[in-house]
Motif scaffolding. Structure first.
Motif, PDB file in Angstrom:
ATOM      1  N   LEU A 186     -26.268  -8.961   0.342  1.00  0.00           N
ATOM      2  CA  LEU A 186     -26.600 -10.298  -0.135  1.00  0.00           C
ATOM      3  C   LEU A 186     -27.987 -10.363  -0.779  1.00  0.00           C
ATOM      4  O   LEU A 186     -28.185 -11.076  -1.768  1.00  0.00           O
ATOM      5  N   GLU A 187     -28.942  -9.613  -0.231  1.00  0.00           N
ATOM      6  CA  GLU A 187     -30.315  -9.700  -0.742  1.00  0.00           C
ATOM      7  C   GLU A 187     -30.422  -9.285  -2.204  1.00  0.00           C
ATOM      8  O   GLU A 187     -30.976 -10.048  -3.024  1.00  0.00           O
ATOM      9  N   PRO A 188     -29.929  -8.107  -2.608  1.00  0.00           N
ATOM     10  CA  PRO A 188     -30.045  -7.757  -4.033  1.00  0.00           C
ATOM     11  C   PRO A 188     -29.244  -8.694  -4.936  1.00  0.00           C
ATOM     12  O   PRO A 188     -29.653  -8.963  -6.070  1.00  0.00           O
ATOM     13  N   LEU A 189     -28.131  -9.210  -4.427  1.00  0.00           N
ATOM     14  CA  LEU A 189     -27.347 -10.157  -5.217  1.00  0.00           C
ATOM     15  C   LEU A 189     -28.148 -11.435  -5.454  1.00  0.00           C
ATOM     16  O   LEU A 189     -28.204 -11.948  -6.579  1.00  0.00           O
ATOM     17  N   ALA A 190     -28.799 -11.935  -4.390  1.00  0.00           N
ATOM     18  CA  ALA A 190     -29.603 -13.155  -4.530  1.00  0.00           C
ATOM     19  C   ALA A 190     -30.774 -12.934  -5.477  1.00  0.00           C
ATOM     20  O   ALA A 190     -31.078 -13.794  -6.312  1.00  0.00           O
ATOM     21  N   ARG A 191     -31.434 -11.784  -5.371  1.00  0.00           N
ATOM     22  CA  ARG A 191     -32.574 -11.503  -6.258  1.00  0.00           C
ATOM     23  C   ARG A 191     -32.130 -11.466  -7.717  1.00  0.00           C
ATOM     24  O   ARG A 191     -32.875 -11.908  -8.609  1.00  0.00           O
ATOM     25  N   SER A 192     -30.950 -10.972  -7.961  1.00  0.00           N
ATOM     26  CA  SER A 192     -30.465 -10.882  -9.338  1.00  0.00           C
ATOM     27  C   SER A 192     -30.172 -12.260  -9.934  1.00  0.00           C
ATOM     28  O   SER A 192     -30.039 -12.390 -11.149  1.00  0.00           O
ATOM     29  N   LEU A 193     -30.091 -13.289  -9.076  1.00  0.00           N
ATOM     30  CA  LEU A 193     -29.757 -14.630  -9.548  1.00  0.00           C
ATOM     31  C   LEU A 193     -30.957 -15.560  -9.624  1.00  0.00           C
ATOM     32  O   LEU A 193     -30.810 -16.734  -9.975  1.00  0.00           O
ATOM     33  N   THR A 203     -31.634 -22.150  -7.045  1.00  0.00           N
ATOM     34  CA  THR A 203     -32.010 -22.743  -5.758  1.00  0.00           C
ATOM     35  C   THR A 203     -31.282 -22.065  -4.613  1.00  0.00           C
ATOM     36  O   THR A 203     -31.889 -21.736  -3.572  1.00  0.00           O
ATOM     37  N   LEU A 204     -29.997 -21.847  -4.776  1.00  0.00           N
ATOM     38  CA  LEU A 204     -29.221 -21.178  -3.737  1.00  0.00           C
ATOM     39  C   LEU A 204     -29.727 -19.766  -3.491  1.00  0.00           C
ATOM     40  O   LEU A 204     -29.837 -19.313  -2.341  1.00  0.00           O
ATOM     41  N   ALA A 205     -30.065 -19.060  -4.565  1.00  0.00           N
ATOM     42  CA  ALA A 205     -30.580 -17.702  -4.428  1.00  0.00           C
ATOM     43  C   ALA A 205     -31.898 -17.690  -3.661  1.00  0.00           C
ATOM     44  O   ALA A 205     -32.116 -16.856  -2.776  1.00  0.00           O
TER      45      ALA A 205
END
Length: 240
Positions: A186-193, A203-205
């Motif tokens: 989840l962490e790298p996915l959130a950073r990419s967003l 905001t969600l990221a």
């Protein structure tokens, strides 16, 4: 994402082993999601597990995963609200719910689901819980926004007793179950967003990364706790 929340087969099966019973005729997984724990339970028990979730796409994924494992005959999906379980199921031997009861409120879930469980039957419900009396302010601030109804383990045990259950055991979800296959994905996915053109996505990221930071800095202050509960033999199953 192969996991929609923290959890692991090792934790699921460890908690299952805490129940002083080997076989179950009717098993319901409330709020199954894509069914990691559904598959673990079905494989270990070799009995049908009824997976309940409101998201059809999650249940479709569960159907595909069960077929890949060759246990599709042991998984039956139900696209419905888990609050309606007592109206559909009677004499449940084992009601299982991981990281989902909060959707209808932990006290409400326990009180409602008791009516679906046969006397002497079991409920295993995991709930995000405070593990310490003194919690850093930044952790309190985060959960006041995200889950203001979070309670201590003792408070949740009192709720279980008040609802009519006997408490058999508790188990704190392992730290690895938060990271492996969940936060590490989840962490790298959130950073990419973080630079996504839509504000809502950014905001969600950012909120996701804040939650991971809180976990990294103070994971011993809170966690998912499995509450292993039993409906007393003297209780009858009420008609909803």
């Amino acid at each position: 994402m192969e996991k929609l929340g923290p959890g692991s087969d090792a934790d699921t099966l460890q908690v299952l082993a805490m129940i002083p019973r080997d076989g179950f005729s009717l098993v319901v997984d409330a709020g199954s999601g894509i069914g990691r724990q559904t598959l673990a339970l079905a494989s270990r028990l070799q009995t049908t597990v009824h997976a309940v979730d409101t998201a059809a796409k999650h249940l479709d994924s569960l159907g595909r995963y069960s077929a890949q494992l060759g246990i599709e005959h042991l998984v039956q999906t139900h696209c419905m609200d888990m609050a309606d379980i007592p109206a559909i199921f009677r004499d449940v031997d084992l009601l299982w719910s991981e990281c989902a009861a909060y959707h209808i409120g932990f006290p409400n879930a326990l009180a409602s689901w008791l009516h679906a469980i046969r006397p002497g039957g079991y409920a295993v419900i995991s709930e995000l819980s405070w593990l310490r009396d003194e919690v850093p302010e930044h952790v309190h601030t985060y959960f006041r926004r995200g889950y203001p109804d979070m309670r201590t383990v003792d408070e949740n045990l009192s709720i279980a007793h008040a609802a009519g259950y006997e408490v058999i055991a508790t188990h704190i979800l392992s730290r690895a179950a938060w990271i492996d296959g969940y936060y590490d994905k989840l962490e790298p996915l959130a950073r990419s967003l973080l630079d996504h053109p839509e504000q809502a996505v950014r905001t969600l990221a950012a909120q996701t990364l804040e939650g991971i930071h809180v976990f990294d800095s103070a994971a011993d202050n809170y966690g998912y706790v499995f509450y292993v509960l039993r409906k007393p033999v003297g209780e009858t199953t009420a008609v909803a």
